[in-house]
Design a protein around this motif. Structure first.
Motif, PDB file in Angstrom:
ATOM      1  N   ASP A 526       0.760  -1.357  -0.078  1.00 35.87           N
ATOM      2  CA  ASP A 526      -0.126   0.043   0.014  1.00 35.87           C
ATOM      3  C   ASP A 526       0.867   1.308   0.028  1.00 35.87           C
ATOM      4  O   ASP A 526       0.686   2.307  -0.885  1.00 35.87           O
ATOM      5  N   ALA A 527       1.963   1.229   0.760  1.00 34.94           N
ATOM      6  CA  ALA A 527       2.754   2.469   0.682  1.00 34.94           C
ATOM      7  C   ALA A 527       3.331   2.563  -0.562  1.00 34.94           C
ATOM      8  O   ALA A 527       3.841   3.821  -0.814  1.00 34.94           O
ATOM      9  N   PHE A 528       3.788   1.349  -1.329  1.00 33.70           N
ATOM     10  CA  PHE A 528       4.325   1.592  -2.650  1.00 33.70           C
ATOM     11  C   PHE A 528       3.445   2.334  -3.610  1.00 33.70           C
ATOM     12  O   PHE A 528       3.831   2.865  -4.647  1.00 33.70           O
ATOM     13  N   LYS A 529       2.196   2.562  -3.185  1.00 34.78           N
ATOM     14  CA  LYS A 529       1.152   3.179  -4.125  1.00 34.78           C
ATOM     15  C   LYS A 529       1.320   4.623  -4.262  1.00 34.78           C
ATOM     16  O   LYS A 529       0.855   5.407  -4.901  1.00 34.78           O
ATOM     17  N   TYR A 530       2.034   5.224  -3.161  1.00 32.67           N
ATOM     18  CA  TYR A 530       2.287   6.623  -2.919  1.00 32.67           C
ATOM     19  C   TYR A 530       3.432   7.100  -3.263  1.00 32.67           C
ATOM     20  O   TYR A 530       3.984   7.993  -2.857  1.00 32.67           O
ATOM     21  N   GLY A 531       4.206   6.778  -4.213  1.00 35.70           N
ATOM     22  CA  GLY A 531       5.535   7.482  -4.652  1.00 35.70           C
ATOM     23  C   GLY A 531       6.797   6.771  -3.687  1.00 35.70           C
ATOM     24  O   GLY A 531       7.060   7.082  -2.661  1.00 35.70           O
ATOM     25  N   VAL A 532       7.331   5.663  -4.354  1.00 36.27           N
ATOM     26  CA  VAL A 532       8.499   5.025  -3.724  1.00 36.27           C
ATOM     27  C   VAL A 532      10.022   5.198  -4.589  1.00 36.27           C
ATOM     28  O   VAL A 532       9.867   5.052  -5.629  1.00 36.27           O
ATOM     29  N   PRO A 533      10.804   5.821  -3.557  1.00 38.94           N
ATOM     30  CA  PRO A 533      11.993   6.108  -4.560  1.00 38.94           C
ATOM     31  C   PRO A 533      12.762   4.878  -4.784  1.00 38.94           C
ATOM     32  O   PRO A 533      12.709   3.737  -4.009  1.00 38.94           O
ATOM     33  N   PRO A 534      13.561   4.708  -6.055  1.00 37.37           N
ATOM     34  CA  PRO A 534      14.641   3.685  -5.904  1.00 37.37           C
ATOM     35  C   PRO A 534      15.498   3.574  -4.773  1.00 37.37           C
ATOM     36  O   PRO A 534      15.767   4.472  -4.338  1.00 37.37           O
ATOM     37  N   HIS A 535      15.368   2.267  -4.307  1.00 40.76           N
ATOM     38  CA  HIS A 535      16.306   2.381  -3.002  1.00 40.76           C
ATOM     39  C   HIS A 535      17.034   1.235  -3.135  1.00 40.76           C
ATOM     40  O   HIS A 535      16.891  -0.066  -3.702  1.00 40.76           O
ATOM     41  N   ALA A 536      17.877   1.008  -1.995  1.00 38.76           N
ATOM     42  CA  ALA A 536      19.019  -0.381  -1.947  1.00 38.76           C
ATOM     43  C   ALA A 536      19.391  -0.214  -0.206  1.00 38.76           C
ATOM     44  O   ALA A 536      19.434   0.816   0.488  1.00 38.76           O
ATOM     45  N   GLY A 537      20.012  -1.383   0.070  1.00 40.52           N
ATOM     46  CA  GLY A 537      20.642  -1.299   1.642  1.00 40.52           C
ATOM     47  C   GLY A 537      21.619  -2.418   1.629  1.00 40.52           C
ATOM     48  O   GLY A 537      21.821  -3.135   0.660  1.00 40.52           O
ATOM     49  N   LEU A 538      21.715  -2.563   2.936  1.00 36.37           N
ATOM     50  CA  LEU A 538      23.045  -3.499   3.341  1.00 36.37           C
ATOM     51  C   LEU A 538      22.524  -3.630   4.976  1.00 36.37           C
ATOM     52  O   LEU A 538      22.286  -2.616   5.405  1.00 36.37           O
ATOM     53  N   ALA A 539      23.066  -4.824   5.311  1.00 34.86           N
ATOM     54  CA  ALA A 539      23.180  -5.091   7.007  1.00 34.86           C
ATOM     55  C   ALA A 539      24.301  -6.101   7.341  1.00 34.86           C
ATOM     56  O   ALA A 539      24.531  -6.872   6.416  1.00 34.86           O
ATOM     57  N   TYR A 540      25.016  -5.460   8.177  1.00 32.80           N
ATOM     58  CA  TYR A 540      26.035  -6.404   8.634  1.00 32.80           C
ATOM     59  C   TYR A 540      25.628  -7.085   9.889  1.00 32.80           C
ATOM     60  O   TYR A 540      24.906  -6.448  10.705  1.00 32.80           O
ATOM     61  N   GLY A 541      26.259  -8.231  10.050  1.00 36.39           N
ATOM     62  CA  GLY A 541      26.200  -8.863  11.646  1.00 36.39           C
ATOM     63  C   GLY A 541      27.278  -8.151  12.441  1.00 36.39           C
ATOM     64  O   GLY A 541      28.441  -8.638  11.943  1.00 36.39           O
ATOM     65  N   LEU A 542      26.756  -7.420  13.358  1.00 37.25           N
ATOM     66  CA  LEU A 542      28.009  -6.792  14.294  1.00 37.25           C
ATOM     67  C   LEU A 542      28.688  -7.897  14.921  1.00 37.25           C
ATOM     68  O   LEU A 542      29.972  -7.813  15.212  1.00 37.25           O
TER      69      LEU A 542
END
Length: 602
Positions: A526-542
């Motif tokens: 539903d949130a994606f219906k209201y304008g979503v930017p191209p995005h990317a991410g990453l997570a480390y196991g600390l």
């Protein structure tokens, strides 16, 4: 009798007295490590988190009453001492920061007494893990564990400093969330207010950080607690910590750039200069060369595909595997041709634990002859060609696996690591980083009889592979990337899907109906219906990252209060039964195992 510290204020930690002037008065507080009574003088090694400091009790300085009190001190008593800082009168200890100094005590207060601890509070003690974890509060007093936790704190602070300078906002996401069981098993929390309904503890903040990108926060990070109800290993715990981040309006190179600079920045904390750029390797290349998607590149012993070389041989193990669509590959254990048969047989057993039916070997003797389990099935020229393909030289041991490609990868990937450990090729202070890219988007689950996401359902396919998603979904590559250090995946991420049609297609391939996708992930869709930017991410196991930085073999050595293999805490005796009234408030009833078995029998 414990005394008050009223009117006393610590002037220095034990090892920090090196910054004080000789002859000045200092007040130090800590735990008694050791006591030595040399007749007329008592020496105490006082310990706090900074290190050790020698305290000298001389009756002429402290008086008879104080000297008698010092004579009662035992290991782990907590004391406060005021006295003069001086150069040591006796032998200097070059292994201590304070090895040239001592405090001549003028007053002593015993702040707390101690029973005899169940094990010595010393570095690298040989004590059963169960005992250490039961008395973890004592175990944590040991200098090596304190160094690990101090390092963890310093790295976390460095991460926050770097991320702030790069324009990231630290935003906390909730711990009580909706269960989205597409991955590991969730920990569930029953709701008292909504009987029959459950929260889940987050396996990661994945969906929430994507929502933050929808909300326009652009660059987010968090040092986040995460939870997975899965079997434990040396580098896994039911609760763990992620360094989590998400960025908008970026491509893979942008994410890799900021993370390479982050790694360089935090590794300065242990005096390691990370050379940039970090090497990149596709998933396919990593599997073909190392049999692993998290290859340890500190040593060679790479896999060699010899399928073409052996296809015409008379050895049925090789030809049978090739006829069934499999592969024949090998590794070269340089200089190990002298390995006795007993040890080679042990390697065969290792290979079998990873799915191999057996392991073929060929040792190249110093005189150019061969010792082999299969040489009699080869012509002389064929053997020479095989040795050449393996870059074999006199003194080398060549090991081969023949089976389906995945089995061969698993077997030889594990075998090269086993050999590297036994041959002492793995140096903990040799930090070798690697980016692994272009993972398969999907992998087939025999258990579920469907494709599942190798990372998660929101990973963007490689655009040039989009036309294969219906015809050949297993061949579709993902815009995913893992950062690997010394054979350990320390972080992973991807470009996210932000187009409705691609996300719908992804759910379809994963076997979700539109209704199921909406029920499970509707808040995100539903949130994606209201304008979503191209995005990317990453997570480390600390935890895993700190484990490697500290040179430890288990993440338990860099966590304050870890669990054991059955996910229990020996110190707190958790999990535990709760008051029946609490269960009643939650509308829960515990069914005993015996009762359940009786019902099933009926």
């Amino acid at each position: 009798m414990a005394e008050s510290m009223k009117g006393l204020h610590r002037s220095h930690r034990c090892a920090e007295v090196v910054n004080a002037a000789i002859g000045s008065e200092v007040t130090v507080m800590g735990w008694v490590q050791k006591r030595r009574n040399l007749g007329g003088m008592i020496f105490i090694d006082l310990r706090d988190r900074s290190g050790l400091l020698q305290i000298v009790f001389d009756e002429n300085d402290i008086g008879t009453e104080g000297y008698e009190k010092a004579g009662k001190l035992r290991s782990e008593f907590v004391i406060a001492v005021t006295g003069k800082l001086e150069k040591r009168g006796g032998a200097v200890n070059d292994n201590l920061a304070t090895g040239e100094l001592e405090v001549r005590a003028e007053s002593l207060r015993i702040l707390s007494e101690s029973e005899t601890p169940p094990f010595p509070i010393e570095e690298h003690i040989q004590t059963r893990d169960e005992l250490r974890l039961k008395y973890r509060y004592l175990d944590l007093r040991r200098p090596n564990l304190q160094r690990n936790l101090l390092l963890r704190s310093k790295v976390a602070t460095a991460i926050r400093r770097f991320m702030d300078a790069e324009g990231f906002l630290e935003i906390e996401t909730p711990i009580l969330i909706k269960s989205t069981p597409e991955g590991a098993r969730d920990y569930l929390v029953p709701s008292r207010v909504h009987p029959g309904s459950f929260y889940a503890l987050p396996q990661s903040p994945q969906l929430l950080k994507q929502l933050l990108m929808c909300s326009g926060y652009d660059r987010y990070f968090q040092i986040a607690k995460c939870f997975r109800d899965e079997d434990l290993r040396a580098d896994r715990q039911p609760e763990f910590t992620q360094v989590d981040m998400e960025l908008s309006f970026v491509d893979m190179d942008d994410v890799i750039d900021v993370n390479e600079r982050l790694l360089k920045y935090i590794f300065k904390e242990i005096g390691v200069d990370v050379q940039l750029p970090i090497q990149r390797m596709t998933w396919q290349e990593a599997m073909d060369r190392f049999g692993s998607d998290k290859p340890d590149i500190r040593f060679g012993m790479e896999l060699q595909d010899v399928s073409e070389v052996v296809k015409g041989c008379g050895f049925g193990v090789f030809t049978g595997a090739l006829e069934n669509g499999g592969t024949v590959r090998g590794i070269n254990a340089k200089g190990q041709g002298h390995m006795p048969r007993k040890k080679i047989d042990a390697l065969v057993e290792v290979a079998k634990t990873y799915g191999a039916k057996g392991l073929a070997y060929l040792a190249v003797n110093e005189d150019g002859t061969y010792k082999s389990s299969f040489a009699k099935f080869f012509e002389e020229e064929q053997l020479k060609e095989l040795v050449k393909a393996m870059d074999g030289e006199p003194g080398d041991l060549l090991l081969f696996a023949a089976d389906k490609k995945k089995v061969v990868w698993d077997v030889l990937g594990a075998l090269r690591l086993h050999l590297a450990k036994s041959l002492d090729l793995l140096k903990k202070d040799d930090f070798r980083f690697l980016w692994v890219t272009e993972f398969p988007l999907l992998e087939w689950s025999e258990e579920q009889n469907r494709f599942v996401a190798m990372h998660h359902p929101f990973t963007m396919p490689m655009e040039e592979d989009l036309d294969k998603i219906d015809s050949d979904p297993g061949a579709v590559r993902a815009q995913a990337y893992d950062i690997v250090l010394n054979g350990n995946e320390i972080g992973g991420g991807s470009i996210r899907i932000h187009q409705d049609d691609i996300q719908s297609k992804m759910f379809e391939v994963l076997g979700f109906t539109p209704e199921q996708a909406q029920k499970q992930f509707g808040f995100l869709l539903d949130a994606f219906k209201y304008g979503v930017p191209p995005h990317a991410g990453l997570a480390y196991g600390l935890d895993r990252l700190i484990m490697l930085m500290a040179g430890e073999d288990s993440i338990r050595e860099v966590m304050a209060f870890p669990k054991v293999k059955d996910a229990s805490c020996l110190m707190m005796q958790a999990p535990d039964e709760v008051d029946p009234k609490q269960l009643e408030e939650l509308g829960l009833e515990i069914e005993k195992k015996e009762e359940k078995e009786e019902k099933e029998e009926k």
